[in-house]
Design an enzyme around this catalytic site. Structure first.
Site, short mmCIF file in Angstrom:
data_model
loop_
_atom_site.label_atom_id
_atom_site.label_comp_id
_atom_site.label_asym_id
_atom_site.label_seq_id
_atom_site.Cartn_x
_atom_site.Cartn_y
_atom_site.Cartn_z
N ALA A 74 -17.71 -28.02 58.01
CA ALA A 74 -16.48 -28.79 58.17
C ALA A 74 -15.92 -29.17 56.82
CB ALA A 74 -16.74 -30.04 59.01
N GLU A 118 -8.74 -40.50 61.28
CA GLU A 118 -9.22 -39.13 61.09
C GLU A 118 -9.26 -38.38 62.42
OE1 GLU A 118 -12.82 -36.64 59.00
OE2 GLU A 118 -13.32 -38.53 59.97
N GLU A 137 -17.62 -27.84 43.66
CA GLU A 137 -18.47 -28.19 42.54
C GLU A 137 -19.54 -29.23 42.91
OE1 GLU A 137 -17.34 -30.61 38.69
OE2 GLU A 137 -16.56 -28.56 38.55
#
Length: 177
Positions: A74, A118, A137
């Site tokens: 996700a 959300e 990263e």
């Protein structure tokens, strides 16, 4: 039902993923209350199913829980309004190293309705095509394949507690298994 009305919204903190607000609400009894509100641009998640019926899961560290979790792949939308299916295609490949030609919508989940907007769109991916991971990263995760019954047992044993993952796997079982 009597009306509840927001009369003020004040940004308290702008974050990388969410923005935190304090809302002043007018209640039906004429009183006001301060309610927390967290704005999130949305997300997408995928239940990736291999040709032999296994489900690819990602194990990653979650700072809020201070532990590793087992989840479906996700990620957040790149921008508010990005089509969730576009995000799902991207996150599938980034996190698992597989692509899919098509995704089937499974369900939408509001994750924390008491204080956050959300909304996660969840999709099912089949006929996976090997590609390569493109981890962010700050992402360090492992991909593992499981039988659905193994995952359902882990939910029952409270080894999987991530809300989107629990909802997605149970919905997948209801719809496809």
């Amino acid at each position: 039902m009597e009306e509840i009305k927001r009369i003020n919204r004040e940004l308290k903190c702008k974050g990388a993923i969410v923005d935190f607000y304090s809302d002043t609400m007018l209640l039906p009894n004429g009183h006001t209350a301060q309610w927390d509100y967290i704005a999130h641009k949305g997300a997408a998640a995928v239940v990736p199913v291999t040709d032999d019926g296994k489900i690819l899961m990602v194990r990653q560290y979650r700072n809020a829980l201070e532990r590793y979790t087992l989840e479906i792949p996700a990620g957040s939308l790149n921008y508010a309004g990005e089509p969730k299916i576009d995000c799902a295609f991207r996150e599938l490949e980034e996190e698992t190293g597989y692509r899919a030609e098509t995704l089937d919508h499974l369900l939408d989940i509001n994750t924390t309705v008491a204080f956050c907007n959300e909304l996660i769109g969840v999709y099912v991916a089949r006929k996976l095509i090997p590609s390569r991971q493109h981890l962010d990263e700050d992402e360090f995760l492992n991909v593992q394949a499981y039988d659905l019954d193994e995952l359902l047992k882990m939910i029952d044993e409270k080894k999987i507690t991530d809300g989107k993952t629990v909802a997605a796997l149970l919905a997948y079982k209801l719809k496809y298994a």
